[in-house]
Design a protein around this motif. Structure first.
Motif, PDB file in Angstrom:
ATOM      1  N   ASP A 247      58.280   7.235  38.942  1.00  0.00           N
ATOM      2  CA  ASP A 247      58.048   7.979  40.177  1.00  0.00           C
ATOM      3  C   ASP A 247      59.098   9.083  40.239  1.00  0.00           C
ATOM      4  O   ASP A 247      60.261   8.811  40.512  1.00  0.00           O
ATOM      5  CB  ASP A 247      58.170   7.058  41.392  1.00  0.00           C
ATOM      6  CG  ASP A 247      57.921   7.799  42.705  1.00  0.00           C
ATOM      7  OD1 ASP A 247      57.654   9.023  42.655  1.00  0.00           O
ATOM      8  OD2 ASP A 247      57.991   7.161  43.771  1.00  0.00           O
ATOM      9  N   PRO A 248      58.724  10.343  39.957  1.00  0.00           N
ATOM     10  CA  PRO A 248      59.702  11.436  39.929  1.00  0.00           C
ATOM     11  C   PRO A 248      60.516  11.558  41.212  1.00  0.00           C
ATOM     12  O   PRO A 248      61.644  12.063  41.185  1.00  0.00           O
ATOM     13  CB  PRO A 248      58.823  12.677  39.714  1.00  0.00           C
ATOM     14  CG  PRO A 248      57.615  12.164  39.002  1.00  0.00           C
ATOM     15  CD  PRO A 248      57.361  10.807  39.614  1.00  0.00           C
ATOM     16  N   ALA A 249      59.963  11.082  42.339  1.00  0.00           N
ATOM     17  CA  ALA A 249      60.697  11.171  43.604  1.00  0.00           C
ATOM     18  C   ALA A 249      61.981  10.361  43.552  1.00  0.00           C
ATOM     19  O   ALA A 249      62.909  10.592  44.340  1.00  0.00           O
ATOM     20  CB  ALA A 249      59.815  10.689  44.757  1.00  0.00           C
ATOM     21  N   GLY A 250      62.060   9.406  42.628  1.00  0.00           N
ATOM     22  CA  GLY A 250      63.258   8.585  42.515  1.00  0.00           C
ATOM     23  C   GLY A 250      64.347   9.208  41.653  1.00  0.00           C
ATOM     24  O   GLY A 250      65.447   8.651  41.551  1.00  0.00           O
ATOM     25  N   TYR A 251      64.071  10.365  41.049  1.00  0.00           N
ATOM     26  CA  TYR A 251      65.054  10.993  40.153  1.00  0.00           C
ATOM     27  C   TYR A 251      66.373  11.316  40.850  1.00  0.00           C
ATOM     28  O   TYR A 251      67.452  11.019  40.293  1.00  0.00           O
ATOM     29  CB  TYR A 251      64.466  12.250  39.522  1.00  0.00           C
ATOM     30  CG  TYR A 251      65.444  12.987  38.643  1.00  0.00           C
ATOM     31  CD1 TYR A 251      65.652  12.592  37.316  1.00  0.00           C
ATOM     32  CD2 TYR A 251      66.173  14.077  39.122  1.00  0.00           C
ATOM     33  CE1 TYR A 251      66.568  13.257  36.505  1.00  0.00           C
ATOM     34  CE2 TYR A 251      67.082  14.745  38.323  1.00  0.00           C
ATOM     35  CZ  TYR A 251      67.280  14.335  37.024  1.00  0.00           C
ATOM     36  OH  TYR A 251      68.193  15.000  36.233  1.00  0.00           O
ATOM     37  N   PRO A 252      66.372  11.932  42.049  1.00  0.00           N
ATOM     38  CA  PRO A 252      67.661  12.246  42.686  1.00  0.00           C
ATOM     39  C   PRO A 252      68.529  11.002  42.905  1.00  0.00           C
ATOM     40  O   PRO A 252      69.748  11.057  42.738  1.00  0.00           O
ATOM     41  CB  PRO A 252      67.249  12.880  44.024  1.00  0.00           C
ATOM     42  CG  PRO A 252      65.890  13.454  43.757  1.00  0.00           C
ATOM     43  CD  PRO A 252      65.237  12.463  42.838  1.00  0.00           C
ATOM     44  N   ALA A 253      67.898   9.879  43.281  1.00  0.00           N
ATOM     45  CA  ALA A 253      68.660   8.658  43.503  1.00  0.00           C
ATOM     46  C   ALA A 253      69.260   8.148  42.194  1.00  0.00           C
ATOM     47  O   ALA A 253      70.415   7.701  42.145  1.00  0.00           O
ATOM     48  CB  ALA A 253      67.771   7.584  44.133  1.00  0.00           C
ATOM     49  N   THR A 254      68.469   8.221  41.107  1.00  0.00           N
ATOM     50  CA  THR A 254      68.968   7.782  39.807  1.00  0.00           C
ATOM     51  C   THR A 254      70.104   8.688  39.345  1.00  0.00           C
ATOM     52  O   THR A 254      71.126   8.210  38.825  1.00  0.00           O
ATOM     53  CB  THR A 254      67.833   7.804  38.765  1.00  0.00           C
ATOM     54  OG1 THR A 254      66.791   6.923  39.193  1.00  0.00           O
ATOM     55  CG2 THR A 254      68.340   7.353  37.411  1.00  0.00           C
ATOM     56  N   LEU A 255      69.959   9.998  39.545  1.00  0.00           N
ATOM     57  CA  LEU A 255      71.011  10.952  39.190  1.00  0.00           C
ATOM     58  C   LEU A 255      72.301  10.624  39.934  1.00  0.00           C
ATOM     59  O   LEU A 255      73.387  10.560  39.340  1.00  0.00           O
ATOM     60  CB  LEU A 255      70.557  12.375  39.524  1.00  0.00           C
ATOM     61  CG  LEU A 255      71.631  13.472  39.463  1.00  0.00           C
ATOM     62  CD1 LEU A 255      72.180  13.604  38.049  1.00  0.00           C
ATOM     63  CD2 LEU A 255      71.064  14.806  39.951  1.00  0.00           C
ATOM     64  N   GLN A 256      72.192  10.400  41.235  1.00  0.00           N
ATOM     65  CA  GLN A 256      73.386  10.109  42.024  1.00  0.00           C
ATOM     66  C   GLN A 256      74.002   8.777  41.607  1.00  0.00           C
ATOM     67  O   GLN A 256      75.221   8.614  41.627  1.00  0.00           O
ATOM     68  CB  GLN A 256      73.048  10.103  43.517  1.00  0.00           C
ATOM     69  CG  GLN A 256      74.291  10.037  44.410  1.00  0.00           C
ATOM     70  CD  GLN A 256      74.007  10.492  45.829  1.00  0.00           C
ATOM     71  OE1 GLN A 256      73.146  11.331  46.063  1.00  0.00           O
ATOM     72  NE2 GLN A 256      74.739   9.940  46.773  1.00  0.00           N
ATOM     73  N   HIS A 257      73.157   7.825  41.201  1.00  0.00           N
ATOM     74  CA  HIS A 257      73.660   6.542  40.735  1.00  0.00           C
ATOM     75  C   HIS A 257      74.478   6.725  39.454  1.00  0.00           C
ATOM     76  O   HIS A 257      75.551   6.121  39.300  1.00  0.00           O
ATOM     77  CB  HIS A 257      72.484   5.587  40.491  1.00  0.00           C
ATOM     78  CG  HIS A 257      72.871   4.145  40.582  1.00  0.00           C
ATOM     79  ND1 HIS A 257      71.991   3.152  40.899  1.00  0.00           N
ATOM     80  CD2 HIS A 257      74.059   3.519  40.393  1.00  0.00           C
ATOM     81  CE1 HIS A 257      72.612   1.986  40.904  1.00  0.00           C
ATOM     82  NE2 HIS A 257      73.856   2.182  40.592  1.00  0.00           N
ATOM     83  N   ILE A 258      73.980   7.549  38.533  1.00  0.00           N
ATOM     84  CA  ILE A 258      74.713   7.844  37.299  1.00  0.00           C
ATOM     85  C   ILE A 258      76.054   8.499  37.626  1.00  0.00           C
ATOM     86  O   ILE A 258      77.112   8.122  37.093  1.00  0.00           O
ATOM     87  CB  ILE A 258      73.889   8.769  36.384  1.00  0.00           C
ATOM     88  CG1 ILE A 258      72.628   8.061  35.869  1.00  0.00           C
ATOM     89  CG2 ILE A 258      74.741   9.280  35.220  1.00  0.00           C
ATOM     90  CD1 ILE A 258      72.860   7.031  34.812  1.00  0.00           C
ATOM     91  N   LEU A 259      76.030   9.482  38.506  1.00  0.00           N
ATOM     92  CA  LEU A 259      77.257  10.184  38.895  1.00  0.00           C
ATOM     93  C   LEU A 259      78.249   9.241  39.554  1.00  0.00           C
ATOM     94  O   LEU A 259      79.457   9.303  39.295  1.00  0.00           O
ATOM     95  CB  LEU A 259      76.920  11.344  39.830  1.00  0.00           C
ATOM     96  CG  LEU A 259      76.142  12.510  39.222  1.00  0.00           C
ATOM     97  CD1 LEU A 259      75.661  13.469  40.304  1.00  0.00           C
ATOM     98  CD2 LEU A 259      77.002  13.258  38.199  1.00  0.00           C
TER      99      LEU A 259
END
Length: 277
Positions: free
Chosen positions: A230-242
């Motif tokens: 679900d591309p909508a979850g990308y920002p959350a995954t990005l912030q999790h990595i950061l």
């Protein structure tokens, strides 16, 4: 004790048309029903308030307040017995969390470790940083800017407006590094700016969500994340990595007496008279 859903199923055939409308509303709009008074619920389904009270009593409750408490338990997912009540907010939240956790695990297992170390170095060495992003990553960029400023970075965050982004490259400012955050679709604007950055010989790292992004051609280093289901979850995954990398930086510094990181990624421990990072 029978669950609320089971109770509704057991009495369904005995409900009057008006009571059936209440049951349908409660099943479809559990959260709303848990917040409404008997009068407000009656207005929603166009019945008399007394009908709402009788409906609650038919379910075995003393009155509507007891039914409302049961609805609250369903919403919070804390009912005394397990429930699969349709529309349970607690269940929906669990499902969303599991989706994000799965996306993060998927990304972490596939991320390029050598590039992850370079990101660690970028976020571990206070510098004058230009932080660029597209609209999908703007919230993560704003959050990251605040976190880095707290760690002694000078961070310029021009936003996502093309004019502001272009102006950031025309301004005669000496940046130590540039960090680009791009979402799941390539950004022509960010690609063009990456070219300018390369021409200015500024060290640039990018975190990208698209395999088609051309920013990699102009970046010293890049970390490519897989597009989640679900591309909508990308920002959350990005912030999790950061967040993971920032936490690792903090733990590293704590373990090395608050020292910074040298160009080789090794700790630099302040000696007497040196300011700590």
């Amino acid at each position: 004790m029978a669950t609320l859903q089971r109770k509704l199923q057991d009495i369904r055939s005995t409900l009057t048309p008006a009571q059936a409308r209440i049951a349908d509303y409660v099943m479809a709009h559990t959260l709303d029903a848990a917040l409404l008074t008997a009068t407000e619920l009656a207005q929603e389904v166009k019945v008399d308030p007394a009908t709402v009270v009788r409906f609650a009593q038919k379910l075995g409750y003393a009155g509507y307040l007891e039914l409302k408490e049961a609805l609250g338990d369903v919403v919070r997912g804390t009912a005394s017995s397990p429930t699969t009540f349709p529309g349970s907010i607690g269940q929906t939240l669990d499902q969303a969390q599991q989706t994000l956790a799965a996306d993060y695990k998927f990304q972490w297992e596939r991320v390029d470790r050598s590039q992850l170390v370079k990101l660690f170095e970028v976020l571990g060495m206070p510098a004058h940083l230009l932080l660029l992003s597209d609209s999908m990553c703007s919230a993560a960029a704003s959050w990251l800017a605040d976190m880095l400023r707290d760690q002694g970075f000078r961070v310029d965050l021009p936003g996502t407006d093309p004019a502001a982004l272009g102006a950031s490259m025309l301004t005669p400012t000496d940046y130590d590094r540039v960090l680009i955050l791009e979402g799941v679709a390539p950004s022509p604007t960010l690609e063009h700016i990456a070219q300018v950055i390369q021409q200015k010989n500024i060290r640039c790292m990018a975190i990208l969500g698209s395999s088609a992004s051309q920013i990699v051609l102009y970046s010293e280093a890049f970390l490519r994340l897989e597009t989640p289901q679900d591309p909508a979850g990308y920002p959350a995954t990005l912030q999790h990595i950061l967040t993971t990398v920032l936490l690792a930086v903090r733990q590293w510094k704590d373990a090395h007496q608050n020292g910074g990181l040298g160009p080789d990624g090794n700790a630099v421990v302040p000696t007497s008279g040196e300011a700590e990072v």
